[in-house]
Design an enzyme around this catalytic site. Structure first.
Site, mmCIF file in Angstrom:
data_model
loop_
_atom_site.group_PDB
_atom_site.id
_atom_site.type_symbol
_atom_site.label_atom_id
_atom_site.label_comp_id
_atom_site.label_asym_id
_atom_site.label_seq_id
_atom_site.Cartn_x
_atom_site.Cartn_y
_atom_site.Cartn_z
ATOM 1 N N LYS A 1 -3.747 1.219 -3.539
ATOM 2 C CA LYS A 1 -4.564 2.269 -4.164
ATOM 3 C C LYS A 1 -4.197 2.448 -5.634
ATOM 4 C CE LYS A 1 -6.207 4.370 -0.135
ATOM 5 N NZ LYS A 1 -6.045 5.424 0.852
ATOM 6 N N GLN B 1 -3.243 9.011 -2.259
ATOM 7 C CA GLN B 1 -4.400 9.242 -3.116
ATOM 8 C C GLN B 1 -4.007 9.697 -4.522
ATOM 9 O OE1 GLN B 1 -7.898 8.326 -3.528
ATOM 10 N NE2 GLN B 1 -7.305 8.371 -1.382
#
Ligand code: PLP
Length: 405
Positions: free
Chosen positions: A225, A202
């Site tokens: 991501k 993340q």
């Protein structure tokens, strides 16, 4: 080069599309980011011009593909400030990297050993370790979190003992956006001789971690991501650890010599890269890293923190809206609920208005149990989102509230 969001959006073909007759507003970046045309072109270019298997052929195409793939490994090495190229292992993603390490630690752990996880992990950074504990008899301990969604480090101090072998935490929580104090977590674990794995899935789209400065033992992330393709990621491990860990999967590419009596394994990094990898994906991962660096992580952080600040202030004006994850160190993720309305219903109405958010437990059920809620609505912003999109989100949430309450 000045940060220009209008110009940046031109790089992302998907942002031109409509959903349910409305312009797409993509606020599910914590689940996966969109891809700039540079990354898409890199994949097309590979398959159009030099598709071949790597590390095998003497022919020109194979050498071109091998060079491009190894070039991508170098880009990753440089980006994360990793000492050696052979400490970069290509994986299929964060989940794969964590399983590789958890599997390897099966040979080191025994009954009575302890491992520590945090209360705010993605299921990928919980379940492989639970399986490891089942196999070895090691004990899993949990660093608790506070109501504002930050880890209680005082409790961490009491969990660490001479028996602690491994600590695994995420850098940034996907469900709350909290940035965890990993520097301190790593240093304290090392005082007890424990290794640390950081789940960076993340964080890597928002910040540029310096892995040597962090002195972390393992760091894992997924390309998808951070503007790269799905199905590829990286595991960083300190060479001393990677030499010690047994191979994860057997097959082609990971061997030095094979006979039916005994097989010897290839050197790093190939020892952990059995079989034909995602060649196009690995190359495009390198392209994504180039793309993000060209925009610059300072500019990305600045724009995203403006989005976060504005969206937080505007959403909190809605009566009955609660935000989960209110620590002061956080990235552009807002998890919220509107009183009396199920998150799924909010998400459905937002989709009708062209706005993509995530609803549910975000693969982090323990966090939802902590707050005693079924889930949240999560809006997660990237550098290509705009203030106008924040306004549209806030208006849409108000509309959902009017319709549903
Ligand atoms: C997305 C995510 C994962 C899982 O990544 P995959 O690409 O699905 O393997 C793990 N941890 C965190 C914090 C994430 O955000």
């Amino acid at each position: 080069m000045a940060f220009n969001v209008t110009q940046i959006r031109e790089d992302f073909p998907i942002l031109k599309r409509e959903v349910n007759g409305k312009p797409l507003i993509y606020l599910d970046n914590a689940a996966t980011s969109q891809k700039p045309k540079q990354v898409i072109d890199s994949i097309t270019h590979y398959y159009t011009h030099y598709n071949a298997n790597i590390h095998r052929g003497v022919h020109t195409l194979s050498q071109e593909a091998t060079d491009a793939y190894e070039q991508a490994r170098k880009k990753i090495q440089k980006h994360f400030n990793i000492a050696h190229g052979h400490e970069v292992i290509f994986t299929s993603g964060t989940t794969d990297g964590i399983n590789l390490v958890a599997n390897g630690f099966s040979s080191f752990l025994k009954t009575g050993d302890e491992v520590i996880v945090s209360a705010m992990e993605h299921h990928s950074n919980i379940v492989p370790w639970q399986m490891l504990c089942e196999r070895t008899g090691a004990l899993l301990k949990v660093i608790p979190m506070s109501e504002e969604g930050t880890l209680i480090l005082g409790e961490y101090d009491t969990l660490l003992t001479e028996k602690t072998k491994l600590v695994f935490v995420n850098h940034i929580s996907n469900a709350l956006g909290t940035i965890n104090p990993i520097e301190e977590i790593i240093e304290k674990a090392h005082n007890y001789g424990a290794a640390v794995l950081v789940d960076g899935a993340q964080s890597c789209s928002h910040i540029k971690p310096d892995l040597q400065a962090l002195d972390v033992d393992f760091y894992v992330t997924s390309a998808h991501k951070m503007c790269g393709p799905t199905g590829v990621g990286m595991l960083y491990g300190k060479a001393e650890w990677l030499h010690k860990l047994p191979p994860y999967q057997g097959g082609g590419e990971m061997i030095a010599e094979v006979t039916f009596e005994k097989t010897t394994y290839a050197d790093l990094p190939h020892k952990f890269e059995a079989g034909t990898p995602n060649i196009a994906g690995g190359i495009a991962f390198g392209t994504a890293i180039d793309y993000l660096n060209e925009i610059g992580f300072d500019a990305i952080a600045q724009h995203e923190s403006q989005l976060l600040e504005y969206a937080t202030a505007e959403l909190l004006k809605i009566p009955g809206l609660r935000i989960y994850g209110t620590g002061k160190d956080k990235t552009s993720v807002i998890s919220f609920n509107v009183e009396g309305i199920h998150p799924y219903d909010v998400g459905t109405i937002l989709d009708k208005l062209g706005i993509a958010v995530r609803t549910g437990h975000h693969c982090a059920q323990p966090i939802m149990d902590f707050y005693k809620i079924p889930g949240t609505v999560r809006a997660s912003f990237a550098f290509y989102n705009t203030m106008e999109e924040v306004d549209a989100l806030v208006n849409a949430v108000r509309q959902a509230q009017n319709m549903l309450s």
